[in-house]
Motif scaffolding. Structure first.
Motif, PDB file in Angstrom:
ATOM      1  N   HIS A 174       0.821  -1.198   0.000  1.00 11.91           N
ATOM      2  CA  HIS A 174       0.000   0.000   0.000  1.00 11.91           C
ATOM      3  C   HIS A 174       0.864   1.260   0.000  1.00 11.91           C
ATOM      4  O   HIS A 174       0.545   2.243  -0.672  1.00 11.91           O
ATOM      5  CB  HIS A 174      -0.929  -0.008   1.205  1.00 11.91           C
TER       6      HIS A 174
ATOM      7  N   HIS B  39      -6.199  -2.309   4.749  1.00  8.92           N
ATOM      8  CA  HIS B  39      -7.427  -2.450   3.945  1.00  8.92           C
ATOM      9  C   HIS B  39      -7.253  -3.491   2.834  1.00  8.92           C
ATOM     10  O   HIS B  39      -8.218  -3.850   2.179  1.00  8.92           O
ATOM     11  CB  HIS B  39      -7.899  -1.094   3.380  1.00  8.92           C
ATOM     12  N   HIS B  40      -6.014  -3.979   2.647  1.00 11.90           N
ATOM     13  CA  HIS B  40      -5.809  -5.065   1.684  1.00 11.90           C
ATOM     14  C   HIS B  40      -6.089  -6.422   2.315  1.00 11.90           C
ATOM     15  O   HIS B  40      -6.036  -7.438   1.640  1.00 11.90           O
ATOM     16  CB  HIS B  40      -4.373  -5.042   1.151  1.00 11.90           C
TER      17      HIS B  40
HETATM   18 FE   LIG Z   1      -3.954   0.239  -0.583  1.00  8.60          FE
END
Ligand SMILES: [Fe+2]
Ligand code: HEM
Lengths: 56, 546
Positions: free
Chosen positions: B271, B321-322
């Motif tokens: 990210h 959030h992954h």
């Molecule tokens: Fe991300």
């Protein structure tokens, strides 16, 4: 004090909030500090008055 | 290239080439029974070739001593061309991969051309090859102009540029040989990772040393973004790639992390690679080239500072959030989700700042395809960050995760934002660098613009559609409570979308070819009669260190 899961959760949920808010306010105060105004204006304009093959 | 180095620097260059050759030989010899041997040979060969180049120019006259009163743009020139070559290569492979999903037989029965190997060749080629070279090239240019100082070294910029490209070459050839560390966007193995650390530390030191000799009291905000990119990528790269090789003679290594910690480290890396490789540095580009091209200062300098700290601080926490609905503790997922949502604020502040800078110059945006590239980039930046924050919401992610929606989001960001801002920056930069009145052909810029835009729109819409269809089919239940569709059913539904995506990708690729041609032809045009003033301001007196 035990450095376990709960400790870190507690830390993140309390101090984490405060230090991040403090950082945020620090950045805002720096950006809006009246004495910095002129420096910023100059910086924003500085990149435009270069003599390098003027772009139209 | 060599003529700009002093005799001493040429000697240092030869020593570096010799060291590279020896390192390559050592790897090649200990790793001769492994695929590692190939990379040893590659490095040794590169070292020898470079050594030959330096030796050929060794006895050329010393460069003009006045050169230290001028900016050093040769590395930027090479970086721009190499970046565009990577773009053409990697989008070609990307489109091949896209067609593979329509016609799986297009691997021609070879191992190296299987989907699993070509896909990372594409992602590494575009992100690191195209994007990385673009960042290195523009950062050198912006750094010198905004600091009004020459790069602090004549050799180290080449170490950075050539070293980085050797890393990229090891990466893509490695995948085709079957070498991978299995971490997305961090696939190269331990020896290549160590090699990159050396290159990256050189880059960081060069940047800081040049900043230290600046003639401007205030460091222009674009440099903050470039510096964040360099520093954070170093941290991310080192931590995520901590690994133990099975032996010094083998390419294979095992990560220091395992289980859910491994996943979290990987997506903290992944990210933030998006944040600091694909966003921060490109925002640096935006804050310099967009105002220059528009001839207007950035709308709000203060806002650029606040969004800088906002982006830098918030992105760090959003990686989880992954990993929604995984073994990762629920509160960590929630943390990532919350920070992702807040992240839309500084992201939109940046996009808004760019658009408000153009407000009042819309006729330029209409007439000038170069500025229009940057305008579209700001719009897609706003779009993809809004979309990202939305997809980070857990229940939304339950629909989008594992589907082509993610792929659509990625390409709104990568094609619409990263590539478009780069094209706008390059078309602004190239005439300046080569001292030409303008680009070779403005009609070709126009053609590139429309190919790139239509390609991106076709791509993104195709993937949004296929993603939502996939997501809905996978969660559809029959009346008896069983799943309504098998995976193969959903795959068959994808065919028209995959076809459309491959067509859109081809248009984008074609635009890149035109861009490379246009830039190349510009370098071959006659130079302007009276050259622009490349000299530094007269106050400049410091001796370069090297
Ligand atoms: Fe991300
Ligand atoms: C506010 C900013 C952003 C947020 C909050 C965000 C959020 C997300 C989310 C939730 C996913 C899907 C994760 C999953 O379900 O697997 C994702 C994937 C991705 N995004 Fe973003 N995004 C943002 C901006 C961007 C931008 C500007 C780019 C490109 C320049 C980008 C590139 C990617 C990539 C490459 C992936 C795919 C990761 C993978 O391989 O699975 N994102 N992002």
């Amino acid at each position: 004090m035990e450095f376990d899961h709960n400790f870190f959760v507690g830390f993140a949920k309390s101090y984490g909030l405060f230090y991040m808010m403090a950082f945020f306010f620090g950045a805002v105060v720096y950006a809006y500090w009246p004495a910095n105004q002129e420096k910023f204006d100059q910086a924003a304009k500085s990149i435009l008055d270069e003599d390098e093959g003027a772009q139209k | 290239m060599i003529s700009q180095l002093t005799r001493d620097e040429r000697s240092s260059a030869m020593i570096l080439c010799a060291l590279l050759t020896l390192f390559g030989l050592a790897l090649g010899i200990v790793g001769r029974d492994d695929v590692l041997g190939w990379h040893g040979a590659l490095l040794a060969f590169a070292g020898l070739a470079l050594l030959f180049v330096v030796m050929r120019g060794y006895y050329d006259p010393n460069p003009d001593p006045d050169r230290i009163t001028k900016y050093y743009d040769d590395p930027t020139k090479v970086g721009v061309i190499v970046s565009m070559m990577w773009l053409v290569f990697a989008t070609f492979v990307g489109d091949w991969v896209a067609w593979l999903l329509v016609y799986p037989e297009l691997t021609f029965d070879a191992g190296w051309s299987s989907f699993g190997r070509l896909r990372p060749v594409h992602t590494t080629g575009v992100i690191f090859g195209f994007g990385g070279n673009a960042l290195i090239a523009t950062s050198f240019h912006v750094l010198q102009r905004t600091s009004r100082a020459r790069l602090a070294g004549n050799l180290s910029p080449w170490v950075v540029l050539i070293g980085f490209n050797l890393f990229c070459l090891m990466a893509v050839t490695g995948y085709m040989l079957g070498i991978t560390a299995s971490k997305e966007y961090a696939e190269p193995e331990w020896y290549a990772d160590i090699f990159l650390v050396v290159v990256w530390v050189t880059y960081f030191a060069l940047y800081i040393r040049t900043l230290a000799r600046r003639q401007e009291p205030h460091i222009y905000v674009a440099n903050w973004y470039f510096l964040a990119f360099i520093l954070v990528v170093a941290i991310l790269h080192i931590v995520n790639n901590l690994a133990v090789p099975v032996s010094l003679a083998h390419a294979k290594s095992y990560s220091l992390f395992s289980g859910v910690q491994d996943a979290m480290t990987q997506w903290w890396y992944g990210h933030n690679a998006v944040a600091f490789f694909l966003t921060s540095g490109f925002l640096g580009m935006l804050y310099y080239y967009l105002p220059r091209r528009a001839g207007r200062p950035i709308f709000s300098y203060r806002m650029s500072i606040i969004s800088f700290w906002g982006i830098t601080f918030l992105y760090m926490w959003a990686g989880s959030h992954h990993l929604h609905y995984t073994a990762l503790p629920h509160w960590v997922q929630t943390l990532g989700m919350t920070f992702s949502i807040v992240l839309v604020v500084p992201s939109w502040a940046s996009a808004g700042n760019a658009l408000l800078t153009l407000n009042g110059a819309w006729e330029k945006v209409r007439d000038d395809a170069t500025l229009r590239f940057m305008f579209v980039a700001a719009v897609f930046y706003g779009l993809s960050t809004f979309e990202g924050s939305f997809m980070a919401i857990r229940p939304v992610n339950s629909l989008s995760h594992y589907t082509d929606w993610t792929v659509g989001h990625v390409h709104a960001g990568a094609l619409g934002w990263v590539a478009m801002i780069t094209f706008g920056a390059f078309y602004t930069l190239v005439p300046m660098l080569w001292n030409r009145e303008r680009m070779y052909s403005s009609r070709l810029i126009e053609a590139h613009f429309w190919l790139a835009l239509s390609g991106t729109v076709i791509y993104v819409f195709a993937m949004w559609n296929s993603g939502i269809v996939q997501g809905l089919m996978w969660r559809a239940y029959a009346e008896d409570g069983t799943l309504a569709y098998s995976f193969i059913d959903s795959l068959n539904e994808m065919i028209p979308y995959y076809f459309a995506r491959a067509v859109g990708g081809f248009l984008f690729f074609l635009g890149g070819v035109i861009g490379l041609y246009n830039i190349w032809m510009t370098t071959r045009m006659p130079a302007l009669e009276d050259p622009p003033v490349y000299d530094l301001p007269p106050v400049f007196e410091t001796e370069p260190a090297e």
